[in-house]
Design an enzyme around this catalytic site. Structure first.
Site, short mmCIF file in Angstrom:
data_model
loop_
_atom_site.label_atom_id
_atom_site.label_comp_id
_atom_site.label_asym_id
_atom_site.label_seq_id
_atom_site.Cartn_x
_atom_site.Cartn_y
_atom_site.Cartn_z
N LYS A 42 0.82 -1.33 0.09
CA LYS A 42 0.05 0.00 0.19
C LYS A 42 0.84 1.32 -0.09
O LYS A 42 1.96 1.11 0.28
CB LYS A 42 -0.93 -0.08 1.30
CG LYS A 42 -0.30 -0.12 2.53
CD LYS A 42 -1.15 -0.17 3.89
CE LYS A 42 -0.20 -0.24 4.97
NZ LYS A 42 -1.15 -0.71 6.11
N TYR A 269 14.89 31.99 5.73
CA TYR A 269 13.82 32.75 6.13
C TYR A 269 13.90 32.95 7.76
O TYR A 269 14.29 32.09 8.53
CB TYR A 269 12.68 31.96 5.88
CG TYR A 269 12.23 31.69 4.43
CD1 TYR A 269 11.91 32.96 3.78
CD2 TYR A 269 12.20 30.52 3.74
CE1 TYR A 269 11.62 32.67 2.02
CE2 TYR A 269 11.47 30.27 2.62
CZ TYR A 269 11.24 31.49 1.64
OH TYR A 269 11.27 31.24 0.49
#
Ligand SMILES: *Cc1c(COP(=O)(O)O)cnc(C)c1O
Length: 384
Positions: A42, A269
């Protein structure tokens, strides 16, 4: 996934299919021969790439697959994979015809869903092979172990169902305390006994995920469902280790820019890191937009065999590292963000704890934006 023309990118996920095959060989020796190995593929096989991973697993002793969505099953069928595929979870009515069309074995956890498959089987005049999902305490999917008296008999009276399997799922299999796992196994066995008395004897009985494979040998029954362990990653720090099992996936990026800083200059930043003196900063073009954790002044990459610290905050597309300990570093050099280089290693566990999450989440979090490069096998990518 449709094969797309691959364009170069300086950051990528590398998948060592030879090690993946070796892990399956080791698992086959580790688990008794009477126990079938199901590969849980999965979520794109936890980031490995579902199709190449499924092919290798099936070539190395896995005899069946499990997925969670119809789309995941379709990808495997479109690739020509004909092995039995279990579809986990529970289906809504509109999904039933798709399960039949893709020739899947559904988990069934309620009488209503059992009736829907029974009706579909009668309409096509051919039985549907189902796996009875038993809720023994996870309380997510499945028939309640408590009420087997009522649903067991109703199931027996439904036409067109082939009881191909019965499964349950552990709520805790990878901690030292196996108390609740044993409670669940006891409940599961009681349900199986009850079903047998009703004449329902499913062929495949499975309860174990990776934690159970490692630490609950009494609960192997005749099939185990293996996801994480096949990747060479352990579900927790405390479960048993197996010699030779090693990680399959690594995360790599090349230096794409270098900045020369003076004392007092900041990085990124928010100006979250400040240079104390002249230094060199290396930039890797990989960020949280690729599923790398959004760390700040934390974490390392491997460069020239050294652990090199991240500086400033990880941005969407890039992260910066302090090159102080690797003066030889230059543009184009390969850094390892997850995996080994020389004698150093960054584990999935290390990234998981930096991010405050589990190993599963780190692996499945690596986005499709990162190309997959396959080594040593029948992949669908080529070395970058
Ligand atoms: C995901 C999943 C597994 C596989 O678990 P691992 O710990 O990765 O081996 C097994 N069974 C069910 C029901 C699952 O949802």
């Amino acid at each position: 996934m449709k094969a797309t023309v691959s364009r170069p990118r300086s950051a990528w996920v590398e998948v060592d299919l030879e090690q993946f095959a070796r892990n399956w060989e080791i698992l086959r020796k580790e688990v008794p021969a009477s126990v079938s190995l199901m590969f849980v593929a999965k979520d794109n096989a936890y980031g490995l790439g579902a199709v190449p991973a499924a092919r290798v697993a099936l070539d190395h002793h896995a005899d069946s697959l499990a997925v969670f969505t119809l789309g995941e099953a379709q990808e495997l069928r479109d690739a020509g994979i004909t092995a039995p595929i279990l579809i986990l979870g529970e289906r809504l009515a509109e999904e039933v015809p798709h399960v039949l069309e893709l020739d899947l074995e559904p988990c069934v956890g309620s009488i209503e869903v059992a009736e829907a498959f029974s009706k579909a089987a009668r309409e096509r005049s051919r039985p549907v092979a189902i796996h009875l999902k038993i809720n023994t305490g996870m309380n997510r999917f499945g028939f309640s172990w408590r009420t087997v008296d009522s649903w067991g008999q109703r199931l027996r009276d439904l036409a067109g169902l082939e009881f191909c399997g019965a499964l349950s799922h552990f709520a805790q299999s990878d901690e030292l305390d196996k108390g609740f796992a044993r409670t669940q196994s006891g409940r599961f066995e009681a349900v199986l006994d009850h079903l047998a008395a009703e004449g329902i004897r499913p062929r495949w009985i499975h309860h174990c995920n990776s934690g159970g494979v490692l630490d609950l040998p009494d609960a192997h029954f005749n099939r185990v469902r293996v996801g994480l362990l096949a990747q060479g990653v352990y579900p927790s720090e405390v479960c048993r280790r197996i010699d030779g099992i090693a990680p399959v996936l690594s995360l790599r990026a090349r230096i794409t820019a270098i900045q020369a800083l003076e004392a007092g200059d900041t990085v990124g930043y928010g100006m979250r890191w400040r240079a104390e003196g002249p230094c060199r900063i290396g930039v890797l073009s990989i960020g949280y937009g690729d599923g790398y954790p959004r760390l700040r002044n934390q974490g390392h990459v491997l460069l020239h065999g050294h652990r090199v610290p991240l500086v400033g905050g990880v941005t969407m597309d890039a992260l910066m590292v302090d090159l102080a300990t690797v003066p030889e570093a230059q543009i184009g050099d390969e850094a390892v963000l997850l995996g080994s280089q020389g004698s150093e290693r960054i584990t999935v566990q290390e990234l998981a704890s930096l991010r405050g999450t589990v190993t599963y989440d780190v692996l499945t979090g690596l986005r499709g934006r990162l190309p997959r490069v396959y080594r040593g096998g029948i992949g669908d990518g080529s070395p970058g």
